[in-house]
Design a protein around this motif. Structure first.
Motif, PDB file in Angstrom:
ATOM      1  N   VAL A 215       2.670  -3.876   3.589  1.00  0.00           N
ATOM      2  CA  VAL A 215       3.936  -3.186   3.368  1.00  0.00           C
ATOM      3  C   VAL A 215       3.633  -1.761   2.898  1.00  0.00           C
ATOM      4  CG1 VAL A 215       6.124  -3.180   2.094  1.00  0.00           C
ATOM      5  CG2 VAL A 215       5.050  -5.362   2.732  1.00  0.00           C
ATOM      6  N   LEU A 216       3.917  -0.799   3.758  1.00  0.00           N
ATOM      7  CA  LEU A 216       3.698   0.606   3.409  1.00  0.00           C
ATOM      8  C   LEU A 216       4.899   1.087   2.608  1.00  0.00           C
ATOM      9  CD1 LEU A 216       2.121   0.106   6.251  1.00  0.00           C
ATOM     10  CD2 LEU A 216       1.907   2.580   6.252  1.00  0.00           C
ATOM     11  N   THR A 217       4.715   1.251   1.300  1.00  0.00           N
ATOM     12  CA  THR A 217       5.800   1.677   0.422  1.00  0.00           C
ATOM     13  C   THR A 217       5.873   3.206   0.385  1.00  0.00           C
ATOM     14  OG1 THR A 217       4.377   1.756  -1.535  1.00  0.00           O
ATOM     15  CG2 THR A 217       5.436  -0.357  -1.034  1.00  0.00           C
ATOM     16  N   LYS A 218       6.943   3.704  -0.210  1.00  0.00           N
ATOM     17  CA  LYS A 218       7.124   5.155  -0.410  1.00  0.00           C
ATOM     18  C   LYS A 218       7.089   5.925   0.916  1.00  0.00           C
ATOM     19  CE  LYS A 218       4.954   4.665  -4.954  1.00  0.00           C
ATOM     20  NZ  LYS A 218       4.161   5.243  -6.023  1.00  0.00           N
ATOM     21  N   MET A 219       7.615   5.300   1.963  1.00  0.00           N
ATOM     22  CA  MET A 219       7.580   5.946   3.276  1.00  0.00           C
ATOM     23  C   MET A 219       8.366   7.259   3.271  1.00  0.00           C
ATOM     24  SD  MET A 219      10.175   3.560   5.560  1.00  0.00           S
ATOM     25  CE  MET A 219      10.359   4.741   6.892  1.00  0.00           C
ATOM     26  N   ASP A 220       9.308   7.384   2.326  1.00  0.00           N
ATOM     27  CA  ASP A 220      10.100   8.609   2.244  1.00  0.00           C
ATOM     28  C   ASP A 220       9.287   9.795   1.736  1.00  0.00           C
ATOM     29  OD1 ASP A 220      10.195   6.743   0.029  1.00  0.00           O
ATOM     30  OD2 ASP A 220      11.376   8.247  -1.043  1.00  0.00           O
TER      31      ASP A 220
ATOM     32  N   VAL B  50       0.857  -1.186   0.000  1.00  0.00           N
ATOM     33  CA  VAL B  50       0.000   0.000   0.000  1.00  0.00           C
ATOM     34  C   VAL B  50       0.890   1.232   0.000  1.00  0.00           C
ATOM     35  CG1 VAL B  50      -1.836  -1.210   1.259  1.00  0.00           C
ATOM     36  CG2 VAL B  50      -0.185   0.175   2.535  1.00  0.00           C
ATOM     37  N   ASP B  51       0.347   2.351  -0.424  1.00  0.00           N
ATOM     38  CA  ASP B  51       1.084   3.613  -0.455  1.00  0.00           C
ATOM     39  C   ASP B  51       1.039   4.232   0.943  1.00  0.00           C
ATOM     40  OD1 ASP B  51       1.860   6.349  -0.833  1.00  0.00           O
ATOM     41  OD2 ASP B  51       1.250   6.246  -2.926  1.00  0.00           O
TER      42      ASP B  51
ATOM     43  N   VAL C  16       4.844  -3.392   7.961  1.00  0.00           N
ATOM     44  CA  VAL C  16       6.155  -2.736   7.957  1.00  0.00           C
ATOM     45  C   VAL C  16       6.095  -1.565   6.983  1.00  0.00           C
ATOM     46  CG1 VAL C  16       7.524  -4.777   8.554  1.00  0.00           C
ATOM     47  CG2 VAL C  16       7.050  -4.268   6.144  1.00  0.00           C
ATOM     48  N   ALA C  17       6.988  -0.608   7.176  1.00  0.00           N
ATOM     49  CA  ALA C  17       7.093   0.520   6.240  1.00  0.00           C
ATOM     50  C   ALA C  17       8.469   0.493   5.614  1.00  0.00           C
ATOM     51  CB  ALA C  17       6.871   1.842   6.980  1.00  0.00           C
ATOM     52  N   ILE C  18       8.526   0.776   4.303  1.00  0.00           N
ATOM     53  CA  ILE C  18       9.812   0.731   3.607  1.00  0.00           C
ATOM     54  C   ILE C  18       9.929   1.882   2.609  1.00  0.00           C
ATOM     55  CG2 ILE C  18      10.053  -1.790   3.748  1.00  0.00           C
ATOM     56  CD1 ILE C  18       9.184  -1.735   0.697  1.00  0.00           C
ATOM     57  N   ASN C  19      11.179   2.195   2.320  1.00  0.00           N
ATOM     58  CA  ASN C  19      11.504   2.979   1.142  1.00  0.00           C
ATOM     59  C   ASN C  19      11.899   1.931   0.114  1.00  0.00           C
ATOM     60  OD1 ASN C  19      12.965   4.234  -0.889  1.00  0.00           O
ATOM     61  ND2 ASN C  19      13.972   5.675   0.479  1.00  0.00           N
ATOM     62  N   SER C  20      11.225   1.881  -1.008  1.00  0.00           N
ATOM     63  CA  SER C  20      11.387   0.772  -1.958  1.00  0.00           C
ATOM     64  C   SER C  20      12.791   0.603  -2.522  1.00  0.00           C
ATOM     65  CB  SER C  20      10.399   0.930  -3.120  1.00  0.00           C
ATOM     66  OG  SER C  20       9.091   0.818  -2.648  1.00  0.00           O
ATOM     67  N   VAL C  21      13.680   1.567  -2.297  1.00  0.00           N
ATOM     68  CA  VAL C  21      15.008   1.440  -2.900  1.00  0.00           C
ATOM     69  C   VAL C  21      16.133   1.352  -1.874  1.00  0.00           C
ATOM     70  CG1 VAL C  21      14.397   2.524  -5.083  1.00  0.00           C
ATOM     71  CG2 VAL C  21      15.140   3.958  -3.192  1.00  0.00           C
ATOM     72  N   GLN C  22      15.810   1.222  -0.601  1.00  0.00           N
ATOM     73  CA  GLN C  22      16.870   1.163   0.408  1.00  0.00           C
ATOM     74  C   GLN C  22      16.568   0.118   1.490  1.00  0.00           C
ATOM     75  OE1 GLN C  22      17.246   5.119   1.968  1.00  0.00           O
ATOM     76  NE2 GLN C  22      18.424   5.870   0.239  1.00  0.00           N
ATOM     77  N   GLY C  23      17.448  -0.871   1.586  1.00  0.00           N
ATOM     78  CA  GLY C  23      17.431  -1.804   2.707  1.00  0.00           C
ATOM     79  C   GLY C  23      16.140  -2.524   2.994  1.00  0.00           C
TER      80      GLY C  23
END
Length: 284
Positions: free
Chosen positions: A57-62, A32-33, A84-91
């Motif tokens: 998975v909460l994407t685009k957390m940045d 999800v966004d 969980v929350a993630i930035n799709s391009v880091q770790g």
């Protein structure tokens, strides 16, 4: 709001395939966004999951307000829904791998007790268009195997991908549902790019954007467009017309609306979250 409902054949087919393939996987990653966690959840996919272990998975957390993202994670966990929350391009691989093994701990322990040494885990990734699935998958598998584009409807088929030592990922196309019961949800999805730009009235979405930021973060509009605070006290239509003139578009409010929308998507108004965490934990 004049949004044309969008449910092409490939989405209906993808929904059927998701249903058929659920029995093949151990866990589902529902992407999800982070800017609109609930508005970007497809209710048809939610209904399909039922008892299947899943992780939001909460994407685009940045791009999202970090405080609100933290509240959403807490909310889901409180409801018994791992998230969980993630930035799709880091770790993201370590974060997601750890969460998957936490959710499947009992199942993996049972396999080990029965002498099954393989810890291979089959994972399905689902979500609406342009939520960052392909970007995340490419990062997880460390190859450009999933087609990426900052627009909805890029992934058209399903494919299995290998990530890390233990994960096998099934990519699926983004699936929108056929009718938005709440028109505000449609506006949020349009503003963040989940709906093709040819399918909605841009001024409707820009007016929603002005209203939302005027209420929650007026300073973002004031600083970005060099306007006086008093302007935001006027009706939103008048604000849009004034911004149109200020941006040098004369009376072309359609172009001004497009500029406002893309500024918002590109983070030029700062980090923001459009969905509020429910005060009543039993309701979404």
């Amino acid at each position: 709001m004049a949004i044309i409902q969008w449910f092409p054949g490939h989405m209906a087919k993808a929904l059927r395939q998701v249903k058929e393939n659920l029995k093949l996987v151990d866990v589902v990653l529902e992407l999800v966004d982070a800017r609109l966690p609930e508005s970007s959840r497809n209710p048809q996919l939610k209904d399909l999951l039922q008892d299947k272990p899943s992780i939001i998975v909460l994407t685009k957390m940045d791009l999202a307000d970090p405080k609100e993202t933290h509240k959403w994670i807490e909310y889901y966990e409180k409801m018994g829904q791992p998230a969980v929350a993630i930035n799709s391009v880091q770790g993201s691989l370590k974060v997601i791998d750890k969460k998957i093994k936490e959710v499947l701990a009992e199942k993996l322990a049972n396999k080990k007790a029965r002498g099954i040494l393989s810890q291979r885990i089959k994972v399905m990734c689902i979500g609406i268009p342009n939520v960052g699935k392909s970007t995340l998958l490419n990062h997880l598998v460390k190859k450009n195997v999933a087609q990426v584009g900052n627009r909805p409807g890029v992934t058209k088929s399903q494919q299995w991908l290998k990530a890390g030592k233990d994960l096998q990922l099934l990519d699926t196309p983004g699936i929108l549902w056929p009718k938005f019961e709440d028109p505000i949800v449609g506006k949020k999805l349009a503003l963040t790019g989940a709906i093709k730009d040819t399918l909605y009235a841009k001024d409707d979405v820009a007016l929603y954007e002005i209203e939302e930021f005027s209420a929650k973060n007026p300073q973002a509009l004031i600083e970005r467009y060099k306007i006086d605070e008093e302007l935001l006290e006027l009706p939103t239509v008048e604000v849009l017309l004034e911004l149109t003139r200020k941006l040098g578009f004369k009376d072309d409010y359609e172009r001004a609306s497009e500029r406002l929308i893309f500024d918002c998507r590109k983070g030029k108004l700062g980090r923001y979250t459009l969905d509020d965490v429910p005060k009543d934990p039993t309701k979404v």
